[in-house]
Design an enzyme around this catalytic site. Structure first.
Site, mmCIF file in Angstrom:
data_model
loop_
_atom_site.group_PDB
_atom_site.id
_atom_site.type_symbol
_atom_site.label_atom_id
_atom_site.label_comp_id
_atom_site.label_asym_id
_atom_site.label_seq_id
_atom_site.Cartn_x
_atom_site.Cartn_y
_atom_site.Cartn_z
ATOM 1 C CG HIS A 141 0.405 6.773 0.932
ATOM 2 N ND1 HIS A 141 0.970 5.560 1.278
ATOM 3 C CD2 HIS A 141 0.827 7.668 1.850
ATOM 4 C CE1 HIS A 141 1.679 5.722 2.378
ATOM 5 N NE2 HIS A 141 1.617 6.992 2.748
ATOM 6 C CD GLU A 152 4.332 10.238 2.602
ATOM 7 O OE1 GLU A 152 4.358 10.426 3.822
ATOM 8 O OE2 GLU A 152 3.526 9.487 2.054
ATOM 9 N N GLY A 171 7.413 4.212 7.338
ATOM 10 C CA GLY A 171 6.932 3.082 8.133
ATOM 11 C C GLY A 171 7.945 2.510 9.111
ATOM 12 C CB SER A 181 10.846 7.878 9.548
ATOM 13 O OG SER A 181 10.558 6.525 9.242
HETATM 14 P P1 13P Z 1 5.551 7.238 8.905
HETATM 15 O O1 13P Z 1 5.669 8.646 9.450
HETATM 16 O O2 13P Z 1 4.935 6.304 9.886
HETATM 17 O O3 13P Z 1 6.834 6.759 8.325
HETATM 18 O O4 13P Z 1 4.475 7.308 7.697
HETATM 19 C C1 13P Z 1 4.575 8.304 6.734
HETATM 20 C C2 13P Z 1 3.446 8.207 5.797
HETATM 21 O O5 13P Z 1 3.309 7.248 5.052
HETATM 22 C C3 13P Z 1 2.460 9.293 5.785
HETATM 23 O O6 13P Z 1 1.585 9.133 4.713
#
Ligand code: 13P
Length: 260
Positions: free
Chosen positions: A97, A169, A175, A216
């Site tokens: 991650h 991601e 975040g 997001s």
């Molecule tokens: P957000 O959807 O809060 O941006 O987080 C994504 C994430 O890191 C899922 O692993």
């Protein structure tokens, strides 16, 4: 028709009771949705995993771990062994991650050792990849994604690859300070990822590996993301951490994709 994937990573949020309550509510809310149509998974904190594994109906939701050591045992203070996760009967392990890579300094070579170990222990293995904002600005996003995949999946046989999932991601999209990728940008990067997976494992196996978008995801963009041809699922953080809105997001996305 291919399944749609919906999952969330609970990061370092929710205690044991809140995790179990959330999972039970999510199962109740989504029980009527055929699991031939969707794969639903949740990745809670380590301390919540045992209670979650015991108290949640796993036919409806797969459970995963947020990280794992590449060794079975030894002098690895603070790490969690694949044998410990097997003891809980988990389905899935997430590796690499963005927060593991960028807050805790994990490298592609370490992610590779973890991916190999997770597969050897029979876990479905979700590798997260994504470029930083700086890498994007330098125009090297595709190179970064390819490197993360080629190194991360080094030494994996096409047979083992049948248990791989990938999450794209982009670090800059994740975040509270993240800005979601545009649908066009996400689709383009998913195409780069899928092309790389074909190079690594051949089209027949690569095309079965789900590639999920994360960063997001919200009720405002879920439907347009899930309807992209190369986006197989949504890996959601904040917008999935309450069972009711997550259930609604899943249903809206399914409807947009012509399911259910
Ligand atoms: P957000 O959807 O809060 O941006 O987080 C994504 C994430 O890191 C899922 O692993």
């Amino acid at each position: 028709m291919k399944k749609l994937y919906f999952g969330t990573n609970l990061k370092m949020y929710k205690n044991i009771r809140d995790t179990v309550d959330y999972l039970q509510k999510l199962v109740e809310n989504t029980r009527d949705i055929s699991r031939e149509e969707i794969e639903l998974f949740v990745i809670p904190s380590f301390t919540s995993l045992q209670s979650a594994a015991e108290q949640v109906d796993r036919r409806y939701v797969k459970l995963g771990a947020q990280n794992m050591c590449w060794e079975e045992q030894g002098q690895f203070t603070g790490e969690i062994s694949p044998l410990m996760l097997q003891e809980l009967g988990l389905d899935l392990v997430m590796i690499g991650h963005s927060e593991r890579r960028h807050v805790f300094g994990e490298t592609d070579i370490e992610e590779n050792k973890k991916v190999l170990c997770a597969l050897e222990h029979g876990f479905t293995t979700l590798l997260c990849v994504g470029e930083t904002g700086e890498e994007k600005d330098y125009g090297i996003s595709n190179e970064v994604l390819r490197t993360q995949l080629i190194v991360g999946f080094h030494g994996i046989t096409p047979e083992q690859a049948k248990k791989l999932w990938v999450a794209y991601e982009p670090v800059w999209a994740i975040g509270v300070n993240g800005k979601p990728a545009s649908v066009e940008y996400a689709e383009e990067k998913h195409q780069v990822i899928k092309a790389c997976l074909r190079e690594l494992f051949g089209a027949e196996i690569a095309d079965e590996i789900p590639v999920l978008y994360g960063g997001s995801v919200s009720p405002g963009n879920a439907c347009s993301l899930i309807t992209q041809p190369s986006i197989d699922g949504l890996f959601t953080g904040r917008s999935a951490w309450q069972a009711d809105p997550f259930n609604q997001l899943i249903r809206d996305a399914m409807a947009a994709a012509g399911r259910g």
